[in-house]
Design an enzyme around this catalytic site. Structure first.
Site, PDB file in Angstrom:
ATOM      1  CG  HIS B  64      -2.226  -1.018   0.973  1.00  0.00           C
ATOM      2  ND1 HIS B  64      -2.956  -1.410   2.077  1.00  0.00           N
ATOM      3  CD2 HIS B  64      -2.776  -1.471  -0.299  1.00  0.00           C
ATOM      4  CE1 HIS B  64      -3.897  -2.317   1.540  1.00  0.00           C
ATOM      5  NE2 HIS B  64      -3.767  -2.392  -0.050  1.00  0.00           N
ATOM      6  CG  ASP B  66      -0.632   3.777   3.827  1.00  0.00           C
ATOM      7  OD1 ASP B  66      -0.603   2.898   2.996  1.00  0.00           O
ATOM      8  OD2 ASP B  66      -0.843   3.846   5.176  1.00  0.00           O
ATOM      9  CG  HIS B  67       2.803   0.889   4.743  1.00  0.00           C
ATOM     10  ND1 HIS B  67       2.848   0.486   6.049  1.00  0.00           N
ATOM     11  CD2 HIS B  67       1.398   1.415   4.934  1.00  0.00           C
ATOM     12  CE1 HIS B  67       2.142   0.515   6.863  1.00  0.00           C
ATOM     13  NE2 HIS B  67       0.905   1.165   6.174  1.00  0.00           N
ATOM     14  CG  HIS B 141      -3.535  -5.105   5.337  1.00  0.00           C
ATOM     15  ND1 HIS B 141      -4.628  -4.473   6.330  1.00  0.00           N
ATOM     16  CD2 HIS B 141      -3.069  -4.209   4.843  1.00  0.00           C
ATOM     17  CE1 HIS B 141      -4.544  -3.245   5.996  1.00  0.00           C
ATOM     18  NE2 HIS B 141      -3.847  -2.853   4.984  1.00  0.00           N
TER      19      HIS B 141
END
Lengths: 324, 324
Positions: B64, B66-67, B141
């Site tokens: 993802h 944001d990582h 996840h």
């Protein structure tokens, strides 16, 4: 027209300056346009008045990371913030593929809003809405690079002298003409909007360049332009040291073009990290760039700083607004 | 072991918190390790003591944005800063393809240093150098997500009691054994380093999780662990409102796991942007997360803040250092 520098550093961010980003809006309109989108542009926007919800279009000058690595984050965050309005991205070949690949590998398959890509490296590439007309102008860099020329579309008003001369009676036909529709008079003559309408004020123009080592390529685009925003990565002495292979402009090169074009306002930006606000060992002072430009250009010089905000009013006068 | 939070916000940055990033080093060693690399991580590093030149390896928890959207900028800036040392990136499937595609479309073809990719989603994926051994542990996840367990490799010292018992005479053979080489005594017996060496202190362990809605998956990895750093995106009441589909943990879920595992220190991070330092309309106070965790966990709770820096000393004691 109002504009904010979101990033003014070349290649890498510094503690004071982010990599390239430039926000433009028409006066106090909340909708706005973004030119270049280096990494961290969405972070700068959090410090500004501009929201991702009201971003109309993004213009990318070229594919180098310091001008586009912020795109995936802007696209993802606009999605998470609930945007549903379409977003246009004008960019040379490579940017659509970059965004598509990033979305593919990072689970960003579905967006709540449509993304439209427009190739700025094709003939007659242009973006237009009811506020601005934007054209792309090829520059000279290590990869295809473009300047974007933003020409305002002021509202049109009726010229009452022309209406009288043509004998258009005051009434509903005036409204038709102002809305852009031709009318037929009682004597059978047609009157077109072009005959009786004129812009409410002179259209303002801002040209925002990407990386470029031949500013003169912009001479024709600079006709009737109020402001040129352009990279000024080095002073001449530093260019001599590092050599021409990075294909950037010096303050002197840029200033000569601005003087030749007669553009009244010139903004220097995209500075090598060796230029700093304060003198320190091994670094140069940012004022050296302004001083070098002033040797060749008699107009108004603006040295860009992150989050500084300016306005060009309807008379073409530049003023600094409160910073973001 | 010392660590700095580079980003502590979930999904999108806020003005105070960047998206995920976590820097780890072994005491005052200048070399360091990065876990996750959201957009703007290189900007946070400019505010920290860590340099891209001394970065040994990057560990990405999942794909993802944001990582991982900060990876291209870190790779490009390390290159521009003249790095020549190889850089290892441990990450699940997709990250190498993401980096490769970005390099292809943004003219980042040539790097001055080698990039090595290690797949953390394969069996027995591990990174090891002379300072640490790192293992990957699968989480739950929306996409494959991993925790990384950093186990220190303390230097080995000779146990003089063992040397005496085995009759190894003081002299060059002690040095051989300490350097990891077996020796043959005058009576013909072989003595191996394992017989006479021991770690100079107990190996410290930090486990850093990625996004995950089943913290108990880490129970076995948490054996002998000093600190668990893990997302705590919501409090229970907010999870009830938003629903489980984003597959994140609450402070309560995380605290129960930490209590069950008997881990002495727990760091909450990766907060929904609705949690703020100050109360404001429509926002929650960040302390609600700590309070919820404290209901279920008797150990030491740390609520992460960007650029806050901590140390776990050789006795396993946690202390806050001066922030970056």
């Amino acid at each position: 027209m109002q504009f904010t520098f979101l990033g003014t550093s070349a290649g890498v961010p510094t503690r004071q300056r982010n990599v390239s980003g430039f926000a433009l809006s028409i006066d106090d309109h909340r909708d706005w346009y973004l030119v270049d989108c280096g990494e961290g542009t969405q972070h700068r926007l959090l410090q500004s008045r501009h929201s991702l919800a009201r971003l109309r279009a993004i213009f990318i000058s070229h594919v180098h990371g310091d001008h586009c690595y912020g795109l995936p984050g802007v696209i993802a965050s606009a999605n998470m913030s609930g945007r549903t309005q379409p977003l246009t991205i004008c960019a040379p070949d490579g940017i659509e593929q970059f965004v598509t690949a990033v979305r593919q590998y990072t689970d960003l398959h579905t967006l709540r809003y449509p993304l439209h890509f427009v190739r700025s490296d094709l003939e007659n590439a242009v973006y237009e809405d009811e506020l601005v007309r934007v054209s792309a102008h090829a520059l000279s860099h290590r990869v295809p690079s473009f300047a974007y020329r933003f020409e305002e579309k002021p509202p049109h008003t009726l010229n009452q002298d022309s209406l009288r001369e043509l004998g258009v009676p005051r009434g509903p036909q005036w409204g038709e003409l102002q809305h852009g529709n031709p009318v037929t008079l009682t004597d059978g003559r047609q009157v077109t909007p072009e005959q009786v309408c004129e812009p409410a004020w002179r259209a303002r123009v801002i040209v925002v360049g990407g990386d470029n080592d031949q500013p003169d390529l912009l001479l024709s685009a600079l006709k009737n332009t109020d402001l040129l925003v352009h990279e000024s990565t080095f002073t001449e002495d530093i260019l001599q040291q590092v050599g021409p292979q990075y294909m950037h402009s010096t303050a002197a090169m840029l200033a000569k073009t601005a003087e030749r074009a007669g553009v009244p306002h010139l903004a220097l930006t995209h500075f090598s990290q060796r230029y700093r606000e304060k003198s320190s060992p091994g670094k140069r002072h940012i004022d050296e760039l302004r001083a070098e430009a002033a040797e060749y250009y008699r107009g108004n010089i603006l040295v860009a700083r992150d989050l500084d905000r300016y306005e060009i009013n309807r008379k073409g006068e530049l003023s600094k607004l409160d910073s973001e």
